[in-house]
Design a protein around this motif. Structure first.
Motif, short mmCIF file in Angstrom:
data_model
loop_
_atom_site.label_atom_id
_atom_site.label_comp_id
_atom_site.label_asym_id
_atom_site.label_seq_id
_atom_site.Cartn_x
_atom_site.Cartn_y
_atom_site.Cartn_z
N SER A 377 49.91 -27.63 105.73
CA SER A 377 49.66 -26.84 106.97
C SER A 377 51.01 -26.56 107.38
CB SER A 377 49.05 -27.96 107.95
OG SER A 377 47.86 -28.48 107.18
N GLY A 378 50.97 -25.75 108.67
CA GLY A 378 52.67 -25.97 109.22
C GLY A 378 52.69 -26.77 110.98
N ILE A 379 54.06 -26.89 109.83
CA ILE A 379 54.42 -28.59 111.65
C ILE A 379 54.84 -27.83 112.47
CG2 ILE A 379 55.40 -29.49 110.14
CD1 ILE A 379 55.25 -31.46 112.07
N MET A 380 54.94 -27.87 113.53
CA MET A 380 56.13 -26.72 114.69
C MET A 380 55.74 -28.24 115.71
SD MET A 380 54.57 -23.42 114.73
CE MET A 380 53.03 -24.36 113.43
N THR A 381 57.16 -28.76 116.25
CA THR A 381 58.22 -29.95 117.04
C THR A 381 59.56 -29.44 117.30
OG1 THR A 381 57.49 -32.12 117.22
CG2 THR A 381 58.35 -31.36 114.98
N ARG A 382 59.84 -30.25 118.50
CA ARG A 382 61.39 -30.18 118.54
C ARG A 382 62.11 -31.38 118.51
NH1 ARG A 382 64.16 -25.42 119.91
NH2 ARG A 382 65.12 -26.63 121.18
N SER A 383 61.38 -32.54 118.44
CA SER A 383 61.28 -33.77 117.60
C SER A 383 61.26 -33.92 116.53
CB SER A 383 60.19 -34.50 118.08
OG SER A 383 60.66 -36.48 117.59
N ASP A 384 62.63 -34.26 116.00
CA ASP A 384 63.21 -34.26 114.36
C ASP A 384 61.76 -35.65 114.31
OD1 ASP A 384 64.96 -32.71 114.26
OD2 ASP A 384 66.57 -33.48 114.53
N ALA A 385 62.40 -36.85 114.78
CA ALA A 385 61.51 -38.16 114.53
C ALA A 385 60.32 -38.06 113.27
CB ALA A 385 61.86 -39.02 115.72
N LEU A 386 59.91 -37.42 114.15
CA LEU A 386 57.87 -37.03 114.32
C LEU A 386 57.50 -35.93 113.62
CD1 LEU A 386 55.83 -36.12 118.25
CD2 LEU A 386 55.53 -37.84 116.21
N ARG A 387 59.03 -35.07 113.59
CA ARG A 387 58.77 -34.14 112.17
C ARG A 387 58.36 -35.18 110.60
NH1 ARG A 387 63.65 -30.96 111.50
NH2 ARG A 387 64.55 -32.95 111.22
N ASP A 388 59.77 -36.18 110.75
CA ASP A 388 60.32 -36.58 109.63
C ASP A 388 58.97 -37.67 109.41
OD1 ASP A 388 62.13 -35.93 109.45
OD2 ASP A 388 63.46 -36.95 110.00
N GLU A 389 58.01 -38.06 110.26
CA GLU A 389 57.49 -39.04 109.83
C GLU A 389 55.70 -38.44 109.97
OE1 GLU A 389 58.20 -41.97 114.19
OE2 GLU A 389 56.35 -41.13 113.89
N LEU A 390 55.63 -37.39 110.12
CA LEU A 390 54.84 -36.36 109.75
C LEU A 390 54.24 -35.91 108.61
CD1 LEU A 390 53.61 -35.27 113.58
CD2 LEU A 390 52.17 -36.98 112.17
N LEU A 391 55.95 -35.32 108.06
CA LEU A 391 55.81 -35.13 106.80
C LEU A 391 55.73 -35.85 106.21
CD1 LEU A 391 58.61 -32.51 106.82
CD2 LEU A 391 56.82 -31.82 106.15
N SER A 392 56.51 -37.15 105.68
CA SER A 392 56.06 -38.59 104.96
C SER A 392 55.19 -39.04 104.74
CB SER A 392 57.22 -39.53 104.36
OG SER A 392 57.04 -40.32 106.30
N ALA A 393 54.33 -39.05 106.18
CA ALA A 393 53.21 -39.17 105.61
C ALA A 393 51.74 -38.47 104.88
CB ALA A 393 52.42 -38.93 107.73
N GLY A 394 51.80 -36.88 105.36
CA GLY A 394 51.47 -35.99 104.88
C GLY A 394 51.86 -36.00 103.65
N GLU A 395 52.64 -36.52 102.70
CA GLU A 395 53.49 -36.29 101.13
C GLU A 395 52.43 -37.35 100.89
OE1 GLU A 395 54.92 -35.02 98.14
OE2 GLU A 395 55.19 -33.97 100.29
N ALA A 396 52.42 -38.83 101.77
CA ALA A 396 51.52 -39.80 101.09
C ALA A 396 50.22 -39.57 101.19
CB ALA A 396 51.97 -40.92 101.67
N VAL A 397 49.13 -38.97 101.52
CA VAL A 397 48.16 -38.60 101.63
C VAL A 397 47.82 -37.36 100.85
CG1 VAL A 397 47.54 -40.34 103.38
CG2 VAL A 397 47.93 -37.73 103.37
N ALA A 398 49.02 -36.85 100.68
CA ALA A 398 48.49 -35.21 99.75
C ALA A 398 48.12 -34.33 100.99
CB ALA A 398 47.60 -35.15 98.55
N GLU A 399 48.15 -35.38 102.22
CA GLU A 399 47.91 -33.48 103.23
C GLU A 399 49.22 -33.06 103.67
OE1 GLU A 399 43.44 -34.97 104.69
OE2 GLU A 399 45.30 -34.83 106.65
#
Ligand code: BES
Ligand code: ZN
Ligand code: ZN
Length: 489
Positions: A377-399
């Motif tokens: 899925s594409g993620i578009m954000t101006r918040s580095d913190a949110l981006r990092d949190e969501l990327l690692s959550a996505g990695e953990a659940v393979a989404e």
């Protein structure tokens, strides 16, 4: 099918015992089980290799061995997949029950019982998912009970969590898979109301057309103008039992059918546009699980629901609508409707809820499918913190998520000629997914916000045994649950 956890020292009698083997090593077996020698030595342990035999000795007449691949390549995602394969084979062998047995070595390969239990439960439960509501002769599955055997005090807790994640995902999939004449805006609203009745701590408010008009949501009303079905705005609220660690808002596109409107889509594959409510389905799915997980955040779920239809009353290309926050918008293409229903939802969230963070999910653009395909899925954000949190959550659940740019010049592309904004950029500047995100950016003010474009992943990803294939994937549910579970308040 019921799924339960047991300590691996207590292997119950069963129709089918499932054990696992790493590549190049013998199958890992409970102490009481003996396999026929020639069979055991034929097992190579390649990932997804699957063989069964009669046991020479042990709690089951039949043993299934599943390959895990090389230990260095093994992870929770592989465990989800082999768990799903095991259950699917147990179903096709017409077993009434099955036991999946994991060794100490397997559990330490995924760093503990909690991870192992959760992965096994998600794989088993989602691997058995079926949507048969409209089959006149539903397939009669014999498999009643799957026992997951593992070690450690946190294994059972992991299984429990995995089952909660899976049930929430299945709830979202059911909403997605319904044909659009069964999943109209009012049906989504009813599903949301049902969630509030089910879970302690969850409230639901549904705004109908008169209230939507009163709030001045002209963009949402404009999209709905061509439809016989009135729009609905779902607002779910979850309040944690103890002190709240903060307030987050989840916003999902609930477009129950997208014909394109007057800018009508071609007929080929238009049926897939019943899935255009997948972002909304994911948000509802999350609320299926929050209470059971004891989520420590106050969570708001806002889902604007509408159909997008051509009609004498429909908005025409070039028409102007006014969003709730007063912004005027030229609708140059009525097929870019997702951003229109979302901009009113985002205005509502920013003005009325004032959260610490907003995440929106939407099947927003064909362009994201061109850019990233069906696995990210594409993620578009101006918040580095949110981006990092969501990327690692996505990695953990393979989404998995992949960042796409969101720059000031994208934002400028969306400025209007006659009105403040236009809903598509002129002159074919490309970066369609970023344009969609940039349009939404105009409506979130300074609130930290991330936009997830799930147009490629909501359905039709390659089959990974427990997820993927032509039906709805429930993407977003496990991702957001994991994000909420790991987010620091
Ligand atoms: N729902 C579609 C996006 C979509 C397309 C999702 C294919 C999944 C698969 C969205 O409303 C849409 O039609 N977007 C247009 C935007 C364009 C007119 C700027 C698109 O992507 O073509
Ligand atoms: Zn569209
Ligand atoms: Zn759409």
């Amino acid at each position: 099918m019921k799924c339960i956890a047991k300590d691996s020292a207590l292997v119950p009698n069963t129709d089918l015992l499932v054990v696992f083997a790493f590549a190049g090593a013998p199958p890992m077996l409970p102490p009481s089980v003996k396999l026929p020698k020639p069979f055991a030595s034929a097992v190579r342990g390649e990932f997804r290799e699957i063989r069964h035999t009669d046991a020479a000795q042990g709690p089951s007449p039949r043993v299934l061995v599943l390959g895990l691949g090389k230990p260095a390549e093994f992870d929770v995602e592989r465990l989800r997949r082999v768990s799903a394969l095991a259950v699917q084979r147990a179903e096709s062998l017409e077993c009434a029950n099955a036991v999946l047995w994991t060794s100490k070595a397997l559990i330490s390969a995924v760093k503990g019982g909690r991870n192992a239990g959760a992965a096994l439960a998600e794989g088993a439960s989602l691997g058995a998912y079926r949507f048969q509501t409209h089959k006149s002769k539903p397939k009669n599955v014999k498999l009643q009970r799957v026992t997951l055997c593992g070690e450690g005090s946190d294994f059972a807790a992991g299984v429990e969590r995995g089952l909660v994640y899976a049930a929430a995902t299945a709830f979202a999939r059911d909403l997605q898979n319904q044909p659009a004449n069964f999943m109209r805006p009012r049906d989504m609203a009813a599903a949301a109301q049902q969630l509030a009745r089910r879970g302690a701590g969850v409230r639901c408010r549904v705004l109908g057309a008169p209230q939507i008009r009163k709030l001045g949501m002209g963009a949402l009303l404009g999209v709905a103008a061509g439809s016989q079905e009135p729009p609905q705005l779902i607002h779910l609220t979850y309040t944690p039992k103890g002190r709240s660690r903060g307030r987050v808002a989840l916003v999902g596109k609930g477009l129950t059918f997208d014909t394109g409107g007057i800018s009508i889509k071609p007929a080929g594959k238009m049926w897939d546009m019943k899935y255009d409510m997948s972002g909304g389905a994911a948000v509802l799915g999350v609320f299926h699980a929050l209470a059971e997980l004891g989520c420590p955040f106050e969570v708001h779920g806002v889902v604007p629901c509408s159909e997008n239809m051509p009609d004498g009353r429909a908005v025409k290309p070039g028409d102007m609508v006014r969003a709730m926050n007063g912004t005027t918008i030229e609708v140059l293409n009525t097929d870019a409707e997702g951003r229109l229903i979302l901009c009113d939802a985002l205005s509502y969230v920013t003005a009325r809820i004032k959260p610490d963070a907003i995440v929106d999910l939407a099947t927003l653009t064909g362009a994201v499918v061109v850019a990233l395909g069906h696995e990210y899925s594409g993620i578009m954000t101006r918040s580095d913190a949110l981006r990092d949190e969501l990327l690692s959550a996505g990695e953990a659940v393979a989404e998995r998520l992949w960042p796409l740019p969101l720059a000031e010049h994208h934002r400028d592309l969306m400025r209007g000629e006659v009105a403040d904004l236009k809903n598509i950029a002129l002159g074919d500047p490309g970066a369609g997914a970023s344009q969609g995100a940039a349009f939404l950016w105009h409506f979130v003010g300074d609130t930290p916000w991330a936009h997830l474009d799930i147009a490629g992943t909501a359905w039709g990803a390659s089959n990974r045994d427990y997820v993927g294939g032509p039906m709805g994937s429930g993407v977003g549910v496990r991702l957001l649950l994991r994000w909420l579970e790991t987010r620091r308040g």
